[in-house]
Design an enzyme around this catalytic site. Structure first.
Site, PDB file in Angstrom:
ATOM      1  CE  LYS A   1      -0.684   1.455   3.785  1.00  0.00           C
ATOM      2  NZ  LYS A   1       0.376   1.703   2.834  1.00  0.00           N
TER       3      LYS A   1
ATOM      4  CE  LYS B   1      -2.673   8.134   2.259  1.00  0.00           C
ATOM      5  NZ  LYS B   1      -1.463   7.606   2.816  1.00  0.00           N
TER       6      LYS B   1
ATOM      7  CE  LYS C   1      -3.055   3.935  -4.046  1.00  0.00           C
ATOM      8  NZ  LYS C   1      -1.785   4.334  -3.606  1.00  0.00           N
TER       9      LYS C   1
HETATM   10  P1  ATP Z   1      -2.332   3.791   0.982  1.00  0.00           P
HETATM   11  O1  ATP Z   1      -3.214   2.650   0.662  1.00  0.00           O
HETATM   12  O2  ATP Z   1      -2.308   4.154   2.439  1.00  0.00           O
HETATM   13  O3  ATP Z   1      -2.471   4.967   0.057  1.00  0.00           O
HETATM   14  P2  ATP Z   1      -0.365   2.416  -0.460  1.00  0.00           P
HETATM   15  O4  ATP Z   1      -0.688   1.010  -0.208  1.00  0.00           O
HETATM   16  O5  ATP Z   1      -0.796   3.065  -1.713  1.00  0.00           O
HETATM   17  O6  ATP Z   1      -0.847   3.276   0.752  1.00  0.00           O
HETATM   18  P3  ATP Z   1       2.132   3.774  -0.356  1.00  0.00           P
HETATM   19  O7  ATP Z   1       2.954   3.743   0.891  1.00  0.00           O
HETATM   20  O8  ATP Z   1       1.352   5.013  -0.632  1.00  0.00           O
HETATM   21  O9  ATP Z   1       1.194   2.515  -0.361  1.00  0.00           O
HETATM   22  O10 ATP Z   1       3.028   3.495  -1.653  1.00  0.00           O
HETATM   23  C1  ATP Z   1       4.334   2.985  -1.633  1.00  0.00           C
HETATM   24  C2  ATP Z   1       4.840   2.826  -3.049  1.00  0.00           C
HETATM   25  O11 ATP Z   1       4.093   1.828  -3.728  1.00  0.00           O
HETATM   26  C3  ATP Z   1       4.735   4.093  -3.891  1.00  0.00           C
HETATM   27  O12 ATP Z   1       5.838   4.180  -4.758  1.00  0.00           O
HETATM   28  C4  ATP Z   1       3.472   3.872  -4.667  1.00  0.00           C
HETATM   29  O13 ATP Z   1       3.478   4.567  -5.886  1.00  0.00           O
HETATM   30  C5  ATP Z   1       3.512   2.372  -4.891  1.00  0.00           C
HETATM   31  N1  ATP Z   1       2.153   1.830  -4.991  1.00  0.00           N
HETATM   32  C6  ATP Z   1       1.211   1.824  -4.023  1.00  0.00           C
HETATM   33  N2  ATP Z   1       0.086   1.233  -4.447  1.00  0.00           N
HETATM   34  C7  ATP Z   1       0.334   0.839  -5.723  1.00  0.00           C
HETATM   35  C8  ATP Z   1      -0.429   0.156  -6.721  1.00  0.00           C
HETATM   36  N3  ATP Z   1      -1.669  -0.245  -6.477  1.00  0.00           N
HETATM   37  N4  ATP Z   1       0.135  -0.071  -7.919  1.00  0.00           N
HETATM   38  C9  ATP Z   1       1.404   0.301  -8.175  1.00  0.00           C
HETATM   39  N5  ATP Z   1       2.180   0.953  -7.288  1.00  0.00           N
HETATM   40  C10 ATP Z   1       1.660   1.220  -6.082  1.00  0.00           C
END
Ligand code: ATP
Ligand code: LTN
Length: 337
Positions: free
Chosen positions: A202, A117, A199
């Site tokens: 968003k 980040k 991964k």
């Molecule tokens: P950012 O993109 O801002 O890092 P994010 O989309 O990864 O955010 P988070 O709010 O960080 O979302 O994650 C919320 C939950 O979803 C956490 O438990 C995280 O481990 C899970 N998660 C997020 N992205 C994935 C993914 N690609 N695959 C599996 N689990 C995920």
């Protein structure tokens, strides 16, 4: 006696910093709802955490409510689970401060989410972004959680939470339960459709499937999903050599419950041109009822308000007890009122 009848506690949160996507659903939320009879469950919208990155205030408010509607639409029954907004339970911020004082600079420097980040927000590497894991530890430890259902990327923060809890307990006695991350077998790490090397997130909307997205848009994203440039054109799980197809298999397995062997058999002789839309269809059908239910709930603001009000009251009652104990242990004079 209390200990004998105590159900194990499960707790998790997601930042309402964007719309929920398939990675959030498969990695986290999908696994929450199913456990309500077995566990005492707490799920929250981690709104304080979102402030580590600049947010548009009106959007943050809207997304927080939408996230609550989506949690419920994903099967998290507010009667059986405690659903709340993090900032409504002020003990999170208070314990967060205390735990900051028991978390080391070196530990925080090693967090990959901080490194990622800060690379993405080079103009705003603020103190909150750095100390964020201490607030996350507070979120978890306030409720004496046993299990924290999260995707793979949050495992490191859960490990740090354990280290902080052990450190604190070693000084002051058994104050905190030592929690464990609970990471699903399928769906723990959903990769982006446009770039299977990173991964699903968003911040990369082209390769990200949102829960509220229209079926035709989801179908298009799956048809365009990047597959592998090998000449084989066959559906076979091989994360190293075939990351694109393996990611699609992982998604298909998570939404249908089929094993990789079953999927290889089902699509044997079919090329990627058949497999990709089939995965898209399976995802569309999984998300359809969620989207429709979330839309219905969003039209009923009074109901959502009732849910988060009840949730905050239930959550506060637990959080208050832990915080009082911590304040006492570290030597703060007891509040006279
Ligand atoms: P950012 O993109 O801002 O890092 P994010 O989309 O990864 O955010 P988070 O709010 O960080 O979302 O994650 C919320 C939950 O979803 C956490 O438990 C995280 O481990 C899970 N998660 C997020 N992205 C994935 C993914 N690609 N695959 C599996 N689990 C995920
Ligand atoms: N750090 C998590 C969100 C989060 C969380 C938590 C998850 C904040 N507090 C407590 C589990 C338990 C994230 O960025 N996905």
């Amino acid at each position: 006696m209390e200990n004998e009848i105590r159900k194990k506690i499960m707790l998790s949160g997601i930042q309402p910093s964007g719309d929920l996507h398939l990675g959030n659903y498969l990695g986290a939320v999908k696994n929450w709802g199913a456990r309500a009879d077995e566990f005492d469950c707490y799920y929250f919208m981690a709104d304080l955490h979102t402030l580590t990155v600049r947010q548009n205030p009106a959007e943050l408010r809207r997304r927080t409510l939408e996230q609550l509607a989506q949690y419920i639409a994903c099967g998290i029954d507010p009667e059986k689970n405690t659903l709340f907004v993090q900032s409504h339970v002020h003990e999170h911020a208070e314990l967060g401060w205390i735990l900051n004082c028991y978390t080391m600079f070196g530990e925080l420097s090693r967090m990959t989410q901080f490194k990622d980040k800060s690379a993405k927000n080079a103009d705003n590497i603020n103190g909150g972004l750095f100390t964020y894991p201490a607030l996350m530890a507070a979120d978890i430890l306030l409720y004496q959680a046993d299990y924290v259902p999260v995707g793979e990327d949050q495992r490191q923060h859960c490990e740090l939470t354990r280290d902080i809890a052990v450190r604190f307990n070693n000084i002051y006695g058994e104050v905190f339960k030592i929690p464990e991350a609970y990471v699903p077998k399928a769906g723990a790490r959903v990769m982006g459709l446009a770039n299977p090397g990173s991964k699903m997130s968003k911040s990369d909307p082209a390769g990200c499937v949102f829960l509220m997205e229209k079926p035709e848009d989801i179908a298009r994203k799956f048809k365009r999903a990047v597959t592998d440039s090998d000449t084989e054109n066959c559906v076979r799980f091989d994360m190293k050599e075939k990351p694109g197809v393996s990611n699609l298999m992982n998604i298909y397995s998570a939404v249908t419950g089929k094993s990789f062997e079953e999927i290889e058999r089902e699509f044997s002789g079919c090329g990627y041109g058949v497999f990709k839309p089939a995965v898209g269809d399976a995802v569309i059908e999984t998300l359809r009822p969620i989207r429709e239910e979330a839309q219905r709930l969003l039209a009923d603001k009074a109901y959502l308000q009732q849910v988060y009000t009840d949730g905050a009251q239930r959550a506060s009652a637990i959080a208050r007890k832990t915080l009082r104990k911590v304040y006492k242990k570290v030597g703060l004079v007891e509040k006279p009122f």
